[in-house]
Design an enzyme around this catalytic site. Structure first.
Site, PDB file in Angstrom:
ATOM      1  N   ASP A 161       0.815  -1.225   0.000  1.00 39.86           N
ATOM      2  CA  ASP A 161       0.000   0.000   0.000  1.00 39.86           C
ATOM      3  C   ASP A 161       0.844   1.268   0.000  1.00 39.86           C
ATOM      4  OD1 ASP A 161       0.751  -0.940   2.571  1.00 39.86           O
ATOM      5  OD2 ASP A 161      -0.693   0.373   3.539  1.00 39.86           O
ATOM      6  N   GLU A 198      -0.322  -2.182   5.207  1.00 42.10           N
ATOM      7  CA  GLU A 198       0.726  -2.094   6.221  1.00 42.10           C
ATOM      8  C   GLU A 198       0.695  -0.737   6.910  1.00 42.10           C
ATOM      9  OE1 GLU A 198       4.524  -1.085   8.035  1.00 42.10           O
ATOM     10  OE2 GLU A 198       3.649  -0.112   6.286  1.00 42.10           O
ATOM     11  N   GLU A 199       0.283   0.286   6.175  1.00 45.16           N
ATOM     12  CA  GLU A 199       0.271   1.636   6.726  1.00 45.16           C
ATOM     13  C   GLU A 199      -0.918   1.884   7.653  1.00 45.16           C
ATOM     14  OE1 GLU A 199       2.647   3.576   6.515  1.00 45.16           O
ATOM     15  OE2 GLU A 199       3.790   3.060   4.719  1.00 45.16           O
ATOM     16  N   ARG A 208      19.782  -5.425  13.069  1.00 42.53           N
ATOM     17  CA  ARG A 208      20.023  -5.460  14.505  1.00 42.53           C
ATOM     18  C   ARG A 208      19.250  -6.634  15.094  1.00 42.53           C
ATOM     19  NH1 ARG A 208      16.538  -1.065  17.846  1.00 42.53           N
ATOM     20  NH2 ARG A 208      16.224  -2.865  19.170  1.00 42.53           N
TER      21      ARG A 208
END
Length: 343
Positions: free
Chosen positions: A101, A167-168, A212
């Site tokens: 998206d 996702e947003e 990380r």
């Protein structure tokens, strides 16, 4: 683009195939497909679609996967697409994920593939733009699928290609893409043993990756705070309960959550107010002000703490001025709503 394409290929091969044996082959195939991947990315960038509305994007993805002989499932979590590539040799199930998206952002540049798409979002006209790299994510994963499909005979196990919508954040009243995809069984049938994803970052040097241990991309929760006051003429502010003043106080006080409530030596936290709307005339104090914002955290404990402090600060700040505040957090899926406006 070629570097990221190779990285995602090697991630999947690291589990499914002894990667050192095929590193040179993968690099050559990535070289050969690089321009195609760039062209896909430009096309998606020029034709962005908002959360749970990624129909054109999903259609292009599904057709491409089908052309490669990959099993395809569509309509997962509204517009999500899943491809399943079964290798010729037994092995684990490796999932690779990309989000699809775009954002309600107006693009301001003269690139030949810039977005000209206009839509109405939250009642306002705005542009639509892939401002967070999802066009690149989709293009890269399509390229990975093409290369892995060409190496099917060497593939040990199964690769599941997951193209995730929303996702947003989903539109109000709808569910987020990842949450809904998991609910609808995207990690099962076949059961995923390990999953990888990547994210483009304009601040990173080209050709290098960053990683990380633990969380890398923060969890998010959006919020809406509605301040209810009392309107009056701007020349007689003493007759009002000014929601604009209350909103300003809330914005300033929310900053103390990060600076005074969270142990930043352990995990970073972000609390951002991204929109404030209230009033429609220069000399009238309005009755209400609406504020929209986002919370980013790396742990459930921090999320619980921050959510509770946003609620407390908004409601108590409003109360101190004789106003009330309705806090909706998270706002999109309405998991929690305070009842301050009903008091």
């Amino acid at each position: 683009m070629k570097t990221l394409l190779s990285i995602m290929l090697l991630l999947s091969f690291q589990v499914a195939i002894a990667q050192s044996k095929y590193a040179e082959t993968i690099s050559k195939k990535a070289d050969n497909i690089e321009q195609k991947v760039i062209a896909w990315r430009h096309d998606f960038h020029q034709n962005p679609e908002l959360a749970n509305r990624e129909t054109r994007t999903a259609d292009i993805i599904a057709k491409h996967l089908l052309s490669l002989g990959i099993e395809v499932k569509t309509g997962i979590a509204v517009t999500g697409v899943v491809g399943i590539l079964k290798g010729d040799k037994p092995g684990p199930v490796v999932a690779l994920r990309a989000d699809m998206d775009a954002l309600p952002v107006t693009e301001k540049n003269n690139l030949p593939y810039c977005s000209k798409v206009i839509t109405t979002y939250n009642g306002k006209e705005t542009g639509v733009m892939h401002a967070c790299g999802h066009d690149g994510h989709v293009a890269i994963l399509m390229g990975v699928a093409e290369i892995l499909a060409s190496m099917k005979k060497d593939l040990r196990g199964t690769v599941k290609f997951i193209f995730q919508p929303a996702e947003e954040g989903a539109p109000k009243g709808e569910e987020y893409g990842a949450q809904l995809m998991v609910k609808e069984g995207v990690m099962e049938n076949p059961k995923v043993d390990v999953i990888f994803g990547l994210h483009l970052d304009a601040q990173s040097e080209v050709g290098k990756i960053s990683y990380r241990p633990g969380g890398t991309m923060a969890g998010t929760g959006d919020f809406k705070i509605t301040v209810f006051g009392k309107p009056s003429h701007g020349a007689s502010p003493w007759q009002s309960i000014d929601p604009i003043v209350v909103a300003a106080q809330i914005v300033n006080s929310l900053q103390t959550i990060v600076s005074r409530n969270v142990n930043l030596t352990e995990n970073p936290v972000v609390v951002t107010v991204g929109a404030i709307n209230g009033g429609n005339r220069f000399n009238i104090i309005p009755e209400t002000v609406e504020m929209l914002g986002t919370v980013r955290t790396f742990s459930d404990a921090d999320e619980t703490l921050v959510f509770s402090k946003v609620k407390q600060i908004a409601e108590k700040s409003a109360e101190a001025f004789g106003a009330t505040a309705l806090v909706e957090l998270p706002f999109s899926c309405l998991l929690y709503t305070s009842d301050a406006a009903d008091e």
